[in-house]
Design an enzyme around this catalytic site. Structure first.
Site, PDB file in Angstrom:
ATOM      1  CE1 TYR A 140      -3.565  -2.569   0.583  1.00 25.85           C
ATOM      2  CE2 TYR A 140      -4.643  -0.536   1.231  1.00 25.85           C
ATOM      3  CZ  TYR A 140      -4.715  -1.853   0.850  1.00 25.85           C
ATOM      4  OH  TYR A 140      -5.944  -2.451   0.732  1.00 25.85           O
ATOM      5  CE  LYS A 190       1.783 -17.728  -2.299  1.00 29.86           C
ATOM      6  NZ  LYS A 190       0.972 -18.957  -2.349  1.00 29.86           N
ATOM      7  CG  ASP A 222      -2.137 -20.279  -1.023  1.00 26.19           C
ATOM      8  OD1 ASP A 222      -1.634 -20.236   0.120  1.00 26.19           O
ATOM      9  OD2 ASP A 222      -1.643 -20.953  -1.947  1.00 26.19           O
ATOM     10  CG  ASP A 246      -8.208  -4.665   1.472  1.00 25.80           C
ATOM     11  OD1 ASP A 246      -9.162  -4.174   2.091  1.00 25.80           O
ATOM     12  OD2 ASP A 246      -8.126  -4.646   0.224  1.00 25.80           O
ATOM     13  CG  ASP A 250     -13.887  -6.933   2.132  1.00 28.56           C
ATOM     14  OD1 ASP A 250     -13.674  -6.193   3.110  1.00 28.56           O
ATOM     15  OD2 ASP A 250     -14.294  -6.510   1.025  1.00 28.56           O
TER      16      ASP A 250
HETATM   17  C1  IPM Z   1     -10.552  -1.151   3.774  1.00 28.65           C
HETATM   18  C2  IPM Z   1     -10.784  -0.571   2.412  1.00 28.65           C
HETATM   19  C3  IPM Z   1      -9.626   0.362   2.087  1.00 28.65           C
HETATM   20  C4  IPM Z   1      -8.349  -0.443   2.090  1.00 28.65           C
HETATM   21  C5  IPM Z   1      -9.794   1.152   0.776  1.00 28.65           C
HETATM   22  C6  IPM Z   1     -11.103   1.910   0.743  1.00 28.65           C
HETATM   23  C7  IPM Z   1      -8.646   2.077   0.525  1.00 28.65           C
HETATM   24  O1  IPM Z   1     -10.923  -1.586   1.472  1.00 28.65           O
HETATM   25  O2  IPM Z   1     -10.503  -0.369   4.748  1.00 28.65           O
HETATM   26  O3  IPM Z   1     -10.475  -2.368   3.886  1.00 28.65           O
HETATM   27  O4  IPM Z   1      -8.005  -1.067   1.083  1.00 28.65           O
HETATM   28  O5  IPM Z   1      -7.686  -0.463   3.126  1.00 28.65           O
HETATM   29 MG    MG Z   2     -11.025  -3.527   2.305  1.00 24.63          MG
END
Ligand code: IPM
Ligand code: MG
Length: 355
Positions: A140, A190, A222, A246, A250
């Site tokens: 990042y 990884k 993975d 990240d 999710d």
């Molecule tokens: C998160 C989001 C952010 C990230 C984006 C919006 C920049 O996906 O907070 O997980 O990738 O960190």
């Molecule tokens: Mg995210």
């Protein structure tokens, strides 16, 4: 307590979900809790107000505050702006400027919401895991980065980079959290391919010597992605880098039925933090009063626990959320037949009433 909180609603559903958390704050203030708030724009709202997704005044307010509550950033109308001006840059910059390197993302399944998960109830029932994601390093922020021309064609470049100091400090946060939970830590990397991960694994293993009571395991990312949907209850605390975190957070969020339920905390070395739901700005339902505000309300609870040193108030807010869920209140994202479909603001009112 005499705390100052910066409120940054942001874009899309941000203002409406943050308004529900502010209702909870107001209720606590009526009881005598001393909390000052000030609101400022960030993301697209920052760009609209000041031509910058992280306006100088917003950053200064956040720096001066004890904690920051953020809604969400982003919207299709900003997607064509130069990268530096896009809403996401505001979020990435405030994380970096405030040195919020430890991102805590719990994934907890409320028993009543087991049916909202796409996985079988027996796979997710009782799920309670914590992802600790490093937030200010990795690909990042690593340099060099950019799109350039090499040998006559365009190449895109990013750099995955971690210093041992960066790894060590976030590992300590994760081990400390593991000590207060199930004392099991799985570090995800990884290392079979990446040198950066090889160092990650080495340093995490070194830190583990200071935590003999925590059982440390390592897993390739993975495999971790697979294990999270195969048998998610094997995890207690997951420690991982920025990019892997990240993605995995999710995935973990969806295990709990809706990404609309999950809060997060991003902490610096001194307990100052930024608190935000892990979901995005959902432009498709913005302004319709139907977003789920519970992730934001639960983010407020995390703020009391981690930055304001008030676990009792944190527990009360979490109990109020459990109560409204048990009472059958549901926004659209977690609705199932037989429950009571409510708006974003009605959900906020229900939490205040349950408090
Ligand atoms: C998160 C989001 C952010 C990230 C984006 C919006 C920049 O996906 O907070 O997980 O990738 O960190
Ligand atoms: Mg995210």
């Amino acid at each position: 307590m005499n705390a100052k909180i910066a409120i940054l609603p942001g874009d899309g559903i941000g203002p409406e979900i943050v308004a529900q958390a502010v209702k909870v704050l107001d209720a606590l203030r009526r009881e005598g809790l001393k909390i000052e708030t000030e609101t400022a724009p960030i993301g697209g709202a920052g760009y609209d107000a000041a031509g910058d997704p992280l306006p100088e005044a917003t950053l200064r307010l956040a720096e001066a505050a004890d904690a920051v509550l953020l809604g969400a950033v982003g919207g299709p109308q900003y997607d064509t702006l130069p990268r530096e001006l896009r809403p996401e840059r505001g979020l990435l910059r405030i994380r970096k400027e405030l040195n919020l390197f430890a991102n805590l993302r719990p994934a907890l399944l409320y028993p009543e919401l087991a049916a909202a998960s796409t996985l079988k109830p027996e796979v997710v029932a009782g799920l309670d895991l914590m992802i600790v994601r490093e937030l200010t390093g990795d690909v990042y922020f690593g340099a060099p980065r950019g799109i350039e021309t090499r040998a006559g064609e365009r190449v895109g470049v990013n750099t995955m980079l971690y210093s041992e100091g960066e790894i060590r400090r976030v590992a300590r946060v994760a081990f400390d959290i593991a000590m207060k939970r199930g004392r099991r830590l799985c570090s995800v990397d990884k290392a079979n391919v990446l040198e950066c991960s090889e160092l990650w694994r080495t340093v995490v293993t070194e830190v583990a010597r200071d935590y003999p009571q925590v059982e440390l395991t390592h897993m390739y990312v993975d495999n971790a992605a697979m294990q999270l949907v195969r048998a998610p209850k094997q995890f207690d605390v997951i420690l991982t880098g920025n990019l892997f975190g990240d993605i995995l957070s999710d995935e973990a969020a969806m295990l709990s039925g809706s990404i609309g339920m999950l809060p997060s905390a991003s902490l610096d070395a001194h307990g100052k933090g930024l608190y935000e739901p892990i979901h995005g700005s959902a432009p498709d339902i913005a302004g319709q009063d139907k977003a789920n505000p519970l992730a934001t309300v639960l983010s407020l609870a995390m703020m009391f626990r981690y930055s304001l040193d008030d676990a009792e108030t944190a527990g009360r807010i979490e109990a109020a959320v459990r109560k409204v869920i048990a009472a059958g209140y549901r926004t659209g994202d977690i609705y199932s037949p037989g429950c009571r479909l409510v708006s974003c603001s009605a959900m906020g009112d229900a939490v205040v009433a349950a408090l």
